[in-house]
Design a protein around this motif. Structure first.
Motif, PDB file in Angstrom:
ATOM      1  N   GLY A 237       0.644  -1.201   0.113  1.00  0.00           N
ATOM      2  CA  GLY A 237       0.088  -0.102  -0.112  1.00  0.00           C
ATOM      3  C   GLY A 237       0.851   1.278   0.036  1.00  0.00           C
ATOM      4  O   GLY A 237       0.226   2.438  -0.102  1.00  0.00           O
ATOM      5  N   GLU A 238       2.106   1.077   0.063  1.00  0.00           N
ATOM      6  CA  GLU A 238       2.856   2.248  -0.038  1.00  0.00           C
ATOM      7  C   GLU A 238       3.187   2.812  -1.341  1.00  0.00           C
ATOM      8  O   GLU A 238       3.269   2.322  -2.370  1.00  0.00           O
ATOM      9  CB  GLU A 238       4.476   2.190   0.871  1.00  0.00           C
ATOM     10  N   GLN A 239       3.007   4.308  -1.614  1.00  0.00           N
ATOM     11  CA  GLN A 239       3.121   4.727  -2.947  1.00  0.00           C
ATOM     12  C   GLN A 239       4.439   4.539  -3.296  1.00  0.00           C
ATOM     13  O   GLN A 239       5.379   4.839  -2.574  1.00  0.00           O
ATOM     14  CB  GLN A 239       2.440   5.953  -2.959  1.00  0.00           C
ATOM     15  N   ILE A 240       4.493   4.375  -4.590  1.00  0.00           N
ATOM     16  CA  ILE A 240       6.029   4.642  -5.322  1.00  0.00           C
ATOM     17  C   ILE A 240       5.603   5.441  -6.605  1.00  0.00           C
ATOM     18  O   ILE A 240       4.471   5.424  -7.224  1.00  0.00           O
ATOM     19  CB  ILE A 240       6.317   3.082  -5.895  1.00  0.00           C
ATOM     20  N   THR A 241       6.658   6.181  -6.925  1.00  0.00           N
ATOM     21  CA  THR A 241       6.571   6.859  -8.325  1.00  0.00           C
ATOM     22  C   THR A 241       7.410   6.422  -9.118  1.00  0.00           C
ATOM     23  O   THR A 241       8.659   6.054  -9.202  1.00  0.00           O
ATOM     24  CB  THR A 241       7.279   8.547  -7.904  1.00  0.00           C
ATOM     25  N   LEU A 242       6.944   5.948 -10.259  1.00  0.00           N
ATOM     26  CA  LEU A 242       7.408   5.319 -11.339  1.00  0.00           C
ATOM     27  C   LEU A 242       7.589   6.296 -12.510  1.00  0.00           C
ATOM     28  O   LEU A 242       6.716   7.106 -12.811  1.00  0.00           O
ATOM     29  CB  LEU A 242       6.849   4.221 -11.735  1.00  0.00           C
ATOM     30  N   THR A 243       8.915   6.480 -13.050  1.00  0.00           N
ATOM     31  CA  THR A 243       9.194   7.453 -14.011  1.00  0.00           C
ATOM     32  C   THR A 243       9.884   6.553 -15.368  1.00  0.00           C
ATOM     33  O   THR A 243      10.912   6.056 -15.069  1.00  0.00           O
ATOM     34  CB  THR A 243      10.177   8.530 -13.601  1.00  0.00           C
ATOM     35  N   TYR A 244       9.526   6.899 -16.425  1.00  0.00           N
ATOM     36  CA  TYR A 244       9.948   6.246 -17.426  1.00  0.00           C
ATOM     37  C   TYR A 244      10.804   7.658 -18.341  1.00  0.00           C
ATOM     38  O   TYR A 244      10.266   8.573 -18.664  1.00  0.00           O
ATOM     39  CB  TYR A 244       9.102   5.596 -18.384  1.00  0.00           C
ATOM     40  N   LYS A 245      12.266   7.238 -18.209  1.00  0.00           N
ATOM     41  CA  LYS A 245      12.979   8.380 -18.623  1.00  0.00           C
ATOM     42  C   LYS A 245      13.517   7.892 -19.989  1.00  0.00           C
ATOM     43  O   LYS A 245      13.956   6.484 -19.982  1.00  0.00           O
ATOM     44  CB  LYS A 245      14.224   8.558 -17.459  1.00  0.00           C
ATOM     45  N   LEU A 246      13.856   8.549 -20.846  1.00  0.00           N
ATOM     46  CA  LEU A 246      14.299   8.430 -22.386  1.00  0.00           C
ATOM     47  C   LEU A 246      15.588   8.978 -22.211  1.00  0.00           C
ATOM     48  O   LEU A 246      16.116  10.331 -21.851  1.00  0.00           O
ATOM     49  CB  LEU A 246      13.332   8.983 -23.286  1.00  0.00           C
ATOM     50  N   TYR A 247      16.506   8.231 -22.431  1.00  0.00           N
ATOM     51  CA  TYR A 247      18.239   8.815 -22.549  1.00  0.00           C
ATOM     52  C   TYR A 247      18.271   8.623 -24.180  1.00  0.00           C
ATOM     53  O   TYR A 247      18.063   7.470 -24.767  1.00  0.00           O
ATOM     54  CB  TYR A 247      18.940   7.867 -21.885  1.00  0.00           C
ATOM     55  N   THR A 248      18.875   9.814 -24.624  1.00  0.00           N
ATOM     56  CA  THR A 248      19.353   9.626 -26.146  1.00  0.00           C
ATOM     57  C   THR A 248      20.589  10.526 -26.436  1.00  0.00           C
ATOM     58  O   THR A 248      20.825  11.381 -25.810  1.00  0.00           O
ATOM     59  CB  THR A 248      18.220  10.079 -26.841  1.00  0.00           C
ATOM     60  N   ARG A 249      21.375  10.136 -27.277  1.00  0.00           N
ATOM     61  CA  ARG A 249      22.510  10.685 -28.028  1.00  0.00           C
ATOM     62  C   ARG A 249      22.200  10.817 -29.481  1.00  0.00           C
ATOM     63  O   ARG A 249      23.521  10.882 -30.016  1.00  0.00           O
ATOM     64  CB  ARG A 249      23.763   9.755 -27.501  1.00  0.00           C
ATOM     65  N   VAL A 250      20.981  10.410 -29.736  1.00  0.00           N
ATOM     66  CA  VAL A 250      20.987  10.312 -31.353  1.00  0.00           C
ATOM     67  C   VAL A 250      19.866  11.228 -31.692  1.00  0.00           C
ATOM     68  O   VAL A 250      19.161  11.702 -30.591  1.00  0.00           O
ATOM     69  CB  VAL A 250      20.271   9.084 -31.761  1.00  0.00           C
TER      70      VAL A 250
ATOM     71  N   VAL B 287      28.397   8.453 -18.801  1.00  0.00           N
ATOM     72  CA  VAL B 287      28.106   9.277 -20.422  1.00  0.00           C
ATOM     73  C   VAL B 287      27.127  10.246 -20.302  1.00  0.00           C
ATOM     74  O   VAL B 287      26.283  10.094 -19.476  1.00  0.00           O
ATOM     75  CB  VAL B 287      27.866   8.238 -21.418  1.00  0.00           C
ATOM     76  N   LYS B 288      27.052  11.359 -20.899  1.00  0.00           N
ATOM     77  CA  LYS B 288      26.040  12.469 -20.731  1.00  0.00           C
ATOM     78  C   LYS B 288      24.996  12.377 -21.977  1.00  0.00           C
ATOM     79  O   LYS B 288      25.615  11.782 -23.112  1.00  0.00           O
ATOM     80  CB  LYS B 288      26.952  13.906 -21.119  1.00  0.00           C
ATOM     81  N   TYR B 289      24.074  12.268 -21.525  1.00  0.00           N
ATOM     82  CA  TYR B 289      22.641  12.366 -22.168  1.00  0.00           C
ATOM     83  C   TYR B 289      21.754  13.130 -22.426  1.00  0.00           C
ATOM     84  O   TYR B 289      21.821  13.979 -21.422  1.00  0.00           O
ATOM     85  CB  TYR B 289      21.879  10.815 -22.188  1.00  0.00           C
ATOM     86  N   ASN B 290      21.109  13.478 -23.452  1.00  0.00           N
ATOM     87  CA  ASN B 290      19.918  14.197 -23.377  1.00  0.00           C
ATOM     88  C   ASN B 290      18.841  13.274 -22.607  1.00  0.00           C
ATOM     89  O   ASN B 290      18.484  12.372 -23.119  1.00  0.00           O
ATOM     90  CB  ASN B 290      19.367  14.585 -24.764  1.00  0.00           C
ATOM     91  N   VAL B 291      18.051  13.834 -21.606  1.00  0.00           N
ATOM     92  CA  VAL B 291      17.129  13.014 -20.979  1.00  0.00           C
ATOM     93  C   VAL B 291      15.831  13.794 -20.789  1.00  0.00           C
ATOM     94  O   VAL B 291      15.527  14.966 -20.528  1.00  0.00           O
ATOM     95  CB  VAL B 291      17.677  12.796 -19.412  1.00  0.00           C
ATOM     96  N   ALA B 292      14.649  12.921 -21.079  1.00  0.00           N
ATOM     97  CA  ALA B 292      13.244  13.473 -21.038  1.00  0.00           C
ATOM     98  C   ALA B 292      12.378  12.421 -20.001  1.00  0.00           C
ATOM     99  O   ALA B 292      12.665  11.020 -20.246  1.00  0.00           O
ATOM    100  CB  ALA B 292      12.692  13.629 -22.195  1.00  0.00           C
ATOM    101  N   ASN B 293      11.578  12.994 -19.283  1.00  0.00           N
ATOM    102  CA  ASN B 293      10.535  12.367 -18.597  1.00  0.00           C
ATOM    103  C   ASN B 293       9.297  11.973 -19.528  1.00  0.00           C
ATOM    104  O   ASN B 293       8.529  12.963 -19.825  1.00  0.00           O
ATOM    105  CB  ASN B 293      10.182  13.041 -17.408  1.00  0.00           C
ATOM    106  N   MET B 294       9.235  10.601 -19.881  1.00  0.00           N
ATOM    107  CA  MET B 294       8.034  10.175 -20.966  1.00  0.00           C
ATOM    108  C   MET B 294       6.985  10.088 -19.944  1.00  0.00           C
ATOM    109  O   MET B 294       5.730  10.308 -20.659  1.00  0.00           O
ATOM    110  CB  MET B 294       8.587   8.941 -21.498  1.00  0.00           C
ATOM    111  N   LYS B 295       6.882   9.209 -19.059  1.00  0.00           N
ATOM    112  CA  LYS B 295       5.684   8.975 -18.507  1.00  0.00           C
ATOM    113  C   LYS B 295       5.871   8.835 -16.844  1.00  0.00           C
ATOM    114  O   LYS B 295       6.725   8.128 -16.369  1.00  0.00           O
ATOM    115  CB  LYS B 295       5.062   7.777 -18.959  1.00  0.00           C
ATOM    116  N   GLN B 296       4.856   9.311 -16.159  1.00  0.00           N
ATOM    117  CA  GLN B 296       5.237   9.223 -14.831  1.00  0.00           C
ATOM    118  C   GLN B 296       3.871   8.574 -13.964  1.00  0.00           C
ATOM    119  O   GLN B 296       2.903   9.159 -14.401  1.00  0.00           O
ATOM    120  CB  GLN B 296       5.243  10.399 -13.939  1.00  0.00           C
ATOM    121  N   THR B 297       4.113   7.679 -13.051  1.00  0.00           N
ATOM    122  CA  THR B 297       2.892   6.911 -12.778  1.00  0.00           C
ATOM    123  C   THR B 297       3.007   6.709 -11.174  1.00  0.00           C
ATOM    124  O   THR B 297       4.079   6.352 -10.827  1.00  0.00           O
ATOM    125  CB  THR B 297       2.591   5.660 -13.322  1.00  0.00           C
TER     126      THR B 297
END
Length: 612
Positions: A173-186, A226-236
């Motif tokens: 029952g404890e809440q968890i934050t799930l984040t799908y993060k996109l890492y790209t160098r292209v 390694v350095k990436y461009n990162v964006a949060n795609m979806k958070q639940t």
């Protein structure tokens, strides 16, 4: 006089020489050392009007554009001057030291040249080949400081999705934050979802972005050096529904990557520069992650624990402490805090038995963000005291489990005294506080309130139903049906022969014509009178004797009447009357009055009806 012209000519010559001495024709470059495939600019400028410009040879360089010609003119203190520029965009192809030779131009009849320029070309890092990727990346808002790479055969090193959890070892029952993060160098030029995770074993709540129409926000992050461009795609936000190791399924997405044409090798700098790119689709999946869910401890679990996990507060309120019977009373319970608010079970407070209780109305003011679910839930109970007296609403005990301490917490509320006075419409109403009730709603008018005023009622057997008349009418129905059936058969039989029907109705039709003739007789309209009598007799004989209108004549009428054994005297009288009426339509008649003609026609029809 000749001396004056010589002096003027000398001054003009000197002035021309002076202006010619100020004309400059120069060459300049944006940089003298460039890398291979790097683009730079060379400009040839002249501060006057020139023509017959001849560029130098650009051996060792690729001319990307040019010549680009620009002119300008300025006027200062009445003196006008002009300038011209010829510029070229060049690309260094191979490393080495190169000399761009002089360019020439003719100004005022004099040819001017520029000085040679030396350009040092070093081996580049392939930046132009990545320029298209870099531009695409920048158009998507990515950080240009992250070096774009060719995906090559192992796209997973340059483009991947990571399921990030704020915690992986939690209580039930404890809440968890799930984040799908996109890492790209292209460079990405497009994306679309392929398959979202099922999230079985969790109650999930997606976090809605504050501005859904906003472009993806990119940040830079160093992951595994390694350095990436990162964006949060979806958070639940997730709430585990059972204990044990629960695995989160991967998310799958399709990305369109802009990459350099693999057919252009490193020596083909020109092809790389001019954007030999391909947009390639890649299906990327995140790596499944597992969460270890611990059961809630049994030790110390309060009685009536409703499964609240988080950190909460509780407060109660009553809108009045004194009221009259049958007046409404609102009791509110508000639970606020951070945790599984939407999974709370309804609280069942204990109310006095003389209070009628309705189902609570629940109002949620809950927000979901990257920090989890927080807000408040309010239960409003409508109570109706049915009897006067002094009562007490007992305190409510609310318990929750705090994952940060691993302990249960119980929060009591205060009690409320309530004084109920006698109301004006108090009656002996029994309060069923133990049964939950709901507001009465009008549903298509099928639920009506109980009438409290005088109503007209009757005992069973005194009304229409169950009376003798009721049963008589019920029995009359089949008889009426049987009568209708017999009448239908009789009507069908009697009207099946058209000749007989016409014969039977002949008298009524003749009576209508005679009635019209009588009206004309009263109006002294002789012509129409005889015409109506004539039509009445002819029409009657046609229908009665079944003679077609085309065959209707004296002979046919006489023959048909004779076959029906009509008296000869009546036949002759009928024919004379027909002749009389026919003649009276065109000329006056004498010897007999119109009333006598009418009576004769009427009597003859009656006589024929009696005999046929």
């Amino acid at each position: 006089m000749k001396r004056r012209y010589c002096i003027l000519l000398l001054l003009l010559l000197n002035t021309s020489l002076l202006f010619a001495a100020d004309i400059k024709f120069t060459a300049s470059v944006s940089k003298t050392e460039v890398s291979t495939t790097e683009q730079f600019e060379i400009t040839f400028s002249v501060n006057g009007n020139g023509d017959r410009f001849t560029p130098p040879s650009f051996t060792g360089f690729l001319v990307a554009s040019g010549p680009n010609v620009s002119t300008s003119m300025t006027v200062i203190n009445g003196n006008a001057s002009s300038s011209m520029e010829y510029s070229y965009e060049l690309i260094a192809v191979k490393p080495g030291s190169y000399t761009i030779g002089p360019a020439s131009i003719v100004v005022n009849g004099k040819q001017l040249t520029t000085k040679p320029i030396k350009i040092n070309v070093v081996k580049g890092s392939g930046q132009p080949a990545q320029q298209g990727q870099q531009n695409a990346a920048q158009q998507n808002g990515m950080d240009s400081r992250v070096t774009m790479k060719r995906p090559g055969s192992d796209i997973s090193k340059s483009l991947f999705i990571r399921a990030a959890l704020d915690k992986s070892n939690v209580y039930l029952g404890e809440q968890i934050t799930l984040t799908y993060k996109l890492y790209t160098r292209v460079a990405l030029v497009g994306s679309e979802p392929d398959k979202l995770p099922d999230l079985n074993g969790f109650y999930s709540q997606d976090i809605t972005p504050k501005n859904p129409n906003q472009q993806v926000q990119w940040t830079t992050e160093t992951y595994k050096g390694v350095k990436y461009n990162v964006a949060n795609m979806k958070q639940t936000i997730l709430f585990p529904e059972h204990a044990g190791d629960v695995t989160i399924d991967p998310i799958s997405m399709i990305f369109v990557v802009r990459e350099a044409d693999q057919s252009a090798d490193d020596d083909d700098m020109i092809g790389q520069f001019f954007g030999s790119y391909n947009d390639v689709r890649y299906k990327i999946k995140s790596t499944p992650v597992t969460i270890h869910v611990k059961p809630l401890p049994q030790a110390g679990k309060p009685i009536g624990f409703g499964g609240a996990v988080g950190k909460f507060n509780i407060s109660t309120s009553l809108d009045k402490n004194e009221l009259k019977t049958n007046e409404p009373l609102n009791y509110k319970i508000r639970i606020s805090g951070k945790g599984n608010l939407k999974l709370l079970k309804p609280i069942t407070p204990s109310f006095p038995a003389d209070f009628e209780k309705y189902d609570p109305k629940t109002i949620d003011t809950i927000a979901e963000n990257e920090n989890g679910q927080s807000g408040s839930r309010t239960y409003t109970y409508l109570l109706i005291p049915r009897h006067e007296g002094k009562f007490t609403i007992d305190p409510v005990k609310f318990s929750y489990f705090d994952p940060s301490t691993g302990r249960y917490v119980s929060l009591p509320t205060k009690a409320y005294p309530v004084k109920v006075n006698k109301g004006t419409s108090e009656s002996n109403v029994t309060a069923y506080s133990g049964a939950d009730k709901q507001d009465v709603k009008m549903l298509n008018k099928d639920i009506r309130y109980i009438k409290t005023e005088d109503v007209d009622v009757s005992k069973k057997g005194e009304g229409f139903y169950d009376s003798d008349l009721y049963y008589s009418l019920l029995a009359f129905g089949p008889l009426l049906f049987l009568g209708a059936l017999v009448y239908g058969k009789w009507y069908e039989k009697n009207n099946s022969d058209i000749v007989k029907v016409k014969s039977r109705k002949a008298g009524r039709i003749a009576a209508k014509h005679l009635a019209s003739a009588k009206a004309q007789l009263s109006a002294n309209n002789s012509k129409l009178f005889y015409e109506n009598v004539f039509r009445g007799l002819y029409g009657y004989l046609s229908d009665k004797l079944n003679i077609a209108a085309a065959d209707l004549n004296r002979e046919k009428i006489a023959a048909e009447l004779k076959t029906r054994a009509i008296d000869e005297r009546l036949i002759n009288e009928l024919l004379d009357t027909l002749d009389l009426c026919d003649m009276a339509r065109y000329a006056p008649v004498s010897g007999i009055s119109e009333q006598q003609v009418f009576d004769k026609a009427k009597n003859m029809i009656n006589d024929i009806e009696n005999e046929v």
